[in-house]
Scaffold this motif. Structure first.
Motif, PDB file in Angstrom:
ATOM      1  N   ASP A 207       0.835  -1.194   0.000  1.00  0.00           N
ATOM      2  CA  ASP A 207       0.000   0.000   0.000  1.00  0.00           C
ATOM      3  C   ASP A 207       0.873   1.248   0.000  1.00  0.00           C
ATOM      4  O   ASP A 207       1.912   1.302   0.649  1.00  0.00           O
ATOM      5  CB  ASP A 207      -0.913   0.011   1.226  1.00  0.00           C
ATOM      6  CG  ASP A 207      -1.916   1.143   1.190  1.00  0.00           C
ATOM      7  OD1 ASP A 207      -1.569   2.250   1.654  1.00  0.00           O
ATOM      8  OD2 ASP A 207      -3.036   0.936   0.692  1.00  0.00           O
ATOM      9  N   GLU A 249     -15.383  -7.509  -4.739  1.00  0.00           N
ATOM     10  CA  GLU A 249     -15.677  -6.244  -4.065  1.00  0.00           C
ATOM     11  C   GLU A 249     -16.588  -5.358  -4.908  1.00  0.00           C
ATOM     12  O   GLU A 249     -17.400  -4.592  -4.368  1.00  0.00           O
ATOM     13  CB  GLU A 249     -14.377  -5.500  -3.748  1.00  0.00           C
ATOM     14  CG  GLU A 249     -13.468  -6.193  -2.756  1.00  0.00           C
ATOM     15  CD  GLU A 249     -14.069  -6.261  -1.352  1.00  0.00           C
ATOM     16  OE1 GLU A 249     -14.971  -5.439  -1.054  1.00  0.00           O
ATOM     17  OE2 GLU A 249     -13.645  -7.134  -0.570  1.00  0.00           O
ATOM     18  N   GLU A 285       1.557  -1.841   7.491  1.00  0.00           N
ATOM     19  CA  GLU A 285       0.360  -1.799   8.327  1.00  0.00           C
ATOM     20  C   GLU A 285      -0.909  -2.216   7.592  1.00  0.00           C
ATOM     21  O   GLU A 285      -1.881  -2.620   8.206  1.00  0.00           O
ATOM     22  CB  GLU A 285       0.163  -0.372   8.883  1.00  0.00           C
ATOM     23  CG  GLU A 285       1.332   0.161   9.704  1.00  0.00           C
ATOM     24  CD  GLU A 285       1.482  -0.561  11.030  1.00  0.00           C
ATOM     25  OE1 GLU A 285       0.487  -1.157  11.495  1.00  0.00           O
ATOM     26  OE2 GLU A 285       2.584  -0.527  11.610  1.00  0.00           O
ATOM     27  N   ARG A 286      -0.885  -2.112   6.264  1.00  0.00           N
ATOM     28  CA  ARG A 286      -2.094  -2.321   5.480  1.00  0.00           C
ATOM     29  C   ARG A 286      -2.101  -3.710   4.863  1.00  0.00           C
ATOM     30  O   ARG A 286      -1.188  -4.090   4.132  1.00  0.00           O
ATOM     31  CB  ARG A 286      -2.170  -1.275   4.365  1.00  0.00           C
ATOM     32  CG  ARG A 286      -2.248   0.155   4.852  1.00  0.00           C
ATOM     33  CD  ARG A 286      -3.655   0.510   5.236  1.00  0.00           C
ATOM     34  NE  ARG A 286      -4.506   0.487   4.051  1.00  0.00           N
ATOM     35  CZ  ARG A 286      -5.840   0.368   4.097  1.00  0.00           C
ATOM     36  NH1 ARG A 286      -6.459   0.242   5.254  1.00  0.00           N
ATOM     37  NH2 ARG A 286      -6.541   0.379   2.987  1.00  0.00           N
ATOM     38  N   SER A 287      -3.163  -4.488   5.124  1.00  0.00           N
ATOM     39  CA  SER A 287      -3.285  -5.811   4.506  1.00  0.00           C
ATOM     40  C   SER A 287      -3.804  -5.660   3.086  1.00  0.00           C
ATOM     41  O   SER A 287      -4.505  -4.686   2.747  1.00  0.00           O
ATOM     42  CB  SER A 287      -4.243  -6.694   5.307  1.00  0.00           C
ATOM     43  OG  SER A 287      -5.592  -6.273   5.132  1.00  0.00           O
ATOM     44  N   THR A 289      -6.066  -7.514   1.666  1.00  0.00           N
ATOM     45  CA  THR A 289      -7.530  -7.660   1.680  1.00  0.00           C
ATOM     46  C   THR A 289      -8.203  -6.321   1.932  1.00  0.00           C
ATOM     47  O   THR A 289      -9.132  -5.920   1.219  1.00  0.00           O
ATOM     48  CB  THR A 289      -7.957  -8.674   2.748  1.00  0.00           C
ATOM     49  OG1 THR A 289      -7.373  -9.945   2.455  1.00  0.00           O
ATOM     50  CG2 THR A 289      -9.473  -8.812   2.787  1.00  0.00           C
ATOM     51  N   ASP A 290      -7.739  -5.614   2.945  1.00  0.00           N
ATOM     52  CA  ASP A 290      -8.322  -4.303   3.251  1.00  0.00           C
ATOM     53  C   ASP A 290      -8.023  -3.301   2.142  1.00  0.00           C
ATOM     54  O   ASP A 290      -8.871  -2.474   1.795  1.00  0.00           O
ATOM     55  CB  ASP A 290      -7.773  -3.777   4.574  1.00  0.00           C
ATOM     56  CG  ASP A 290      -8.281  -4.552   5.780  1.00  0.00           C
ATOM     57  OD1 ASP A 290      -9.285  -5.283   5.634  1.00  0.00           O
ATOM     58  OD2 ASP A 290      -7.680  -4.425   6.859  1.00  0.00           O
ATOM     59  N   GLY A 291      -6.818  -3.384   1.583  1.00  0.00           N
ATOM     60  CA  GLY A 291      -6.450  -2.458   0.525  1.00  0.00           C
ATOM     61  C   GLY A 291      -7.322  -2.600  -0.709  1.00  0.00           C
ATOM     62  O   GLY A 291      -7.742  -1.601  -1.316  1.00  0.00           O
ATOM     63  N   ALA A 293     -10.379  -3.851  -0.809  1.00  0.00           N
ATOM     64  CA  ALA A 293     -11.734  -3.410  -0.466  1.00  0.00           C
ATOM     65  C   ALA A 293     -11.830  -1.887  -0.512  1.00  0.00           C
ATOM     66  O   ALA A 293     -12.791  -1.330  -1.065  1.00  0.00           O
ATOM     67  CB  ALA A 293     -12.113  -3.925   0.922  1.00  0.00           C
ATOM     68  N   ASP A 294     -10.839  -1.207   0.027  1.00  0.00           N
ATOM     69  CA  ASP A 294     -10.848   0.253   0.015  1.00  0.00           C
ATOM     70  C   ASP A 294     -10.734   0.790  -1.405  1.00  0.00           C
ATOM     71  O   ASP A 294     -11.392   1.768  -1.770  1.00  0.00           O
ATOM     72  CB  ASP A 294      -9.696   0.798   0.865  1.00  0.00           C
ATOM     73  CG  ASP A 294      -9.924   0.604   2.350  1.00  0.00           C
ATOM     74  OD1 ASP A 294     -11.061   0.249   2.740  1.00  0.00           O
ATOM     75  OD2 ASP A 294      -8.974   0.800   3.120  1.00  0.00           O
ATOM     76  N   TYR A 295      -9.896   0.146  -2.219  1.00  0.00           N
ATOM     77  CA  TYR A 295      -9.715   0.615  -3.594  1.00  0.00           C
ATOM     78  C   TYR A 295     -11.014   0.462  -4.383  1.00  0.00           C
ATOM     79  O   TYR A 295     -11.429   1.377  -5.108  1.00  0.00           O
ATOM     80  CB  TYR A 295      -8.584  -0.143  -4.284  1.00  0.00           C
ATOM     81  CG  TYR A 295      -8.183   0.482  -5.591  1.00  0.00           C
ATOM     82  CD1 TYR A 295      -7.162   1.428  -5.646  1.00  0.00           C
ATOM     83  CD2 TYR A 295      -8.842   0.166  -6.781  1.00  0.00           C
ATOM     84  CE1 TYR A 295      -6.806   2.030  -6.844  1.00  0.00           C
ATOM     85  CE2 TYR A 295      -8.497   0.762  -7.975  1.00  0.00           C
ATOM     86  CZ  TYR A 295      -7.478   1.689  -8.000  1.00  0.00           C
ATOM     87  OH  TYR A 295      -7.138   2.299  -9.193  1.00  0.00           O
TER      88      TYR A 295
END
Length: 304
Positions: A207, A249, A285-287, A289-291, A293-295
């Motif tokens: 990220d 997503e 710090e950023r996984s 999976t979360d990255g 989803a946010d994108y």
């Protein structure tokens, strides 16, 4: 206040680096190309923004007396380098040389950080890739990044310039309007499900916020030894995994397909050994999976 300069601060990595430096207590000057409104560049942490080619003249005019200079100016595309190799050279190599000579002649106390690329490795013989592995770049982009690295090592060894190199792997994040994630979201939301390559190409996705934090950390470790670290998360994910994750997503049902043809200059696998970066106290710090989803959420908002 402490002062910093970010070359190429309007770029994706550059603007996040400027914001990270500002959060760390620096007054940040940006130099490079890009039409920004004042409120926009100030929101990214810049005290001043100057539109100019990165040259000795521009640095003498605008850079002041920085304690840290991060050289984010340059090309960011393997594909561009394959069609415009001379322009890619000028963007990546000439700007790095100007920055190093500025520090040598006019800012000897400054520490310089070069964001390089995993493209310098070429086709890896093993994974994870360590910073000691041989450099065999396969594209003009990778060759030019290697030359920029060689310049940093030369100036550190010969002139005592304090430098550090971060070989960034596949940087992504909210706001990036090019490369795989943007292209995949655009295609998938338009009903297209066919992609170039095999889908099994491996990349270590980091990220941009983690990448920027690592570049700031590199400034504290820059020295005449010119340390080098890999900038990834230490895990590889396939292009197929990325595209399928984005499809979920985005709510796209059709499974993606791949042409099976490898793109020129594009090695099949990258995974970073990040031991040196971890030894600096930095942690991603950023996984992924979360990255993703946010994108995808950001893309859908942008597409409204």
């Amino acid at each position: 206040m402490k002062q910093a300069a970010v070359l190429g601060a309007a770029g994706f990595v550059g603007r996040h680096t400027a914001r990270a430096l500002a959060a760390a207590g620096y007054e940040v000057v940006g130099i490079g190309h890009g039409s920004w409104l004042r409120d926009e560049w100030r929101d990214w942490g810049l005290r001043d923004w100057h539109v100019a080619d990165v040259s000795m003249e521009a640095l003498l005019t605008y850079a002041g007396e920085p304690e840290i200079l991060v050289q984010c100016a340059g090309s960011g595309s393997v594909a561009f380098s394959m069609t415009h190799p001379a322009q890619d050279f000028r963007r990546s190599v000439d700007s790095t040389l100007a920055a190093l000579d500025f520090v040598r002649l006019h800012a000897p106390a400054c520490r310089i950080v070069l964001p390089s690329s995993a493209a310098v490795y070429g086709t890896a013989e093993r994974m994870p890739i360590t910073v000691a592995d041989p450099l065999r770049p396969e594209s003009p982009y990778g060759v030019h990044k290697k030359i920029a690295e060689d310049l940093c090592r030369s100036y550190a060894r010969t002139f005592g310039v304090r430098a550090a190199i971060v070989r960034l792997f596949s940087v992504y994040g909210v706001g990036l309007r090019k490369q795989l994630l943007w292209d995949a979201c655009t295609k998938l939301t338009q009903g297209e499900a066919q992609f170039a390559g095999t889908g099994e190409e491996l990349r270590d996705w980091v990220d941009v916020q983690d990448a920027a934090a690592l570049l700031v950390a590199a400034g504290a470790h820059a020295s005449i030894d010119c340390p080098i670290v890999n900038g990834g998360i230490g895990e590889a994910a396939s292009v197929r995994t990325i595209v399928e994750g984005l499809a979920r997503e985005l709510g796209v049902a059709a499974p993606p397909g791949f042409s099976g043809a490898r793109r020129g200059g594009d090695p099949i696998g990258y995974e970073a050994d990040i031991g040196e970066a971890l030894s600096w106290g930095w942690r991603p710090e950023r996984s992924l999976t979360d990255g993703l989803a946010d994108y995808a959420a950001w893309f859908l908002e942008e597409a409204r």
